[in-house]
Design an enzyme around this catalytic site. Structure first.
Site, short mmCIF file in Angstrom:
data_model
loop_
_atom_site.label_atom_id
_atom_site.label_comp_id
_atom_site.label_asym_id
_atom_site.label_seq_id
_atom_site.Cartn_x
_atom_site.Cartn_y
_atom_site.Cartn_z
N HIS A 38 0.83 -1.21 0.00
CA HIS A 38 0.00 0.00 0.00
C HIS A 38 0.87 1.26 0.00
CE1 HIS A 38 -3.56 -2.40 0.64
NE2 HIS A 38 -4.30 -1.29 0.63
N LYS A 103 -10.59 -7.87 7.53
CA LYS A 103 -11.34 -8.19 8.75
C LYS A 103 -11.25 -7.00 9.70
CE LYS A 103 -7.65 -10.54 11.28
NZ LYS A 103 -7.20 -11.76 11.92
#
Length: 184
Positions: A38, A103
């Site tokens: 990222h 999650k």
């Protein structure tokens, strides 16, 4: 609660029909990326360097992979905690990313960015990486191979299970479920 069979990359109509709490079975292409990848994606965007794949309509899965055994396509491939990517997510959504899988809850900034960029956040089953691996039909590293387990992979999946946690309409499964059990 509705169950949808959906295909990634996502179009506008697919994003529109999804609501918090819906169950989905994803087929098609999803990319994997974690913290280090990222950071590199954001550095590329900030420096106007072409990304290693087109973000338009795509899905990124925050996956914690394990090595595959001989004859396997991929090892266990469960989700990792999404909050670690919160600093990067709004910029990627603005650049065209439409779905993210992981999650755990997201920050208010990410939730607003999901709504503002007509996207969706999906959660999948922590602790079930071996089961999730059964949905992967093909896996290949497409960028940042030197990052090892944090490289970007392109996965071809069939009926990959997830639940809509945050939708483009402002629905928030985490808050809705907490509210059900909150005492007045």
């Amino acid at each position: 609660m509705v169950t949808w069979n959906i295909t990634s990359p996502f179009d506008e109509a697919t994003i529109d029909k999804l609501h918090a709490g819906d169950l989905v079975a994803i087929s098609g292409t999803i990319y994997t990326a974690r913290d280090a990848a990222h950071k590199r994606l954001i550095d590329s965007l900030n420096n106007e360097i072409p990304l290693p794949f087109d973000l338009q309509g795509q899905t990124i899965y925050y996956m914690g992979p394990s090595p595959s055994r001989p004859g396997q396509i991929i090892g266990s491939c469960g989700p990792t905690t999404s909050g670690r990517m919160d600093a990067f997510t709004p910029a990627l959504l603005r650049a065209g990313l439409r779905a993210i899988i992981g999650k755990g809850k997201r920050s208010l900034e990410v939730i607003e960015s999901i709504k503002n960029n007509h996207a969706v956040y999906l959660v999948t089953y922590g602790g079930a990486g071996a089961l999730l691996a059964k949905s992967v039909r093909r896996a290949e590293i497409v960028a940042y191979s030197e990052l090892g387990a944090e490289s970007i992979m392109r996965l071809e999946v069939e009926s990959f299970p997830a639940v809509v946690a945050n939708d483009a309409h402002g629905g928030n499964l985490f808050e809705e479920q907490i509210a059900k059990y909150r005492r007045i």
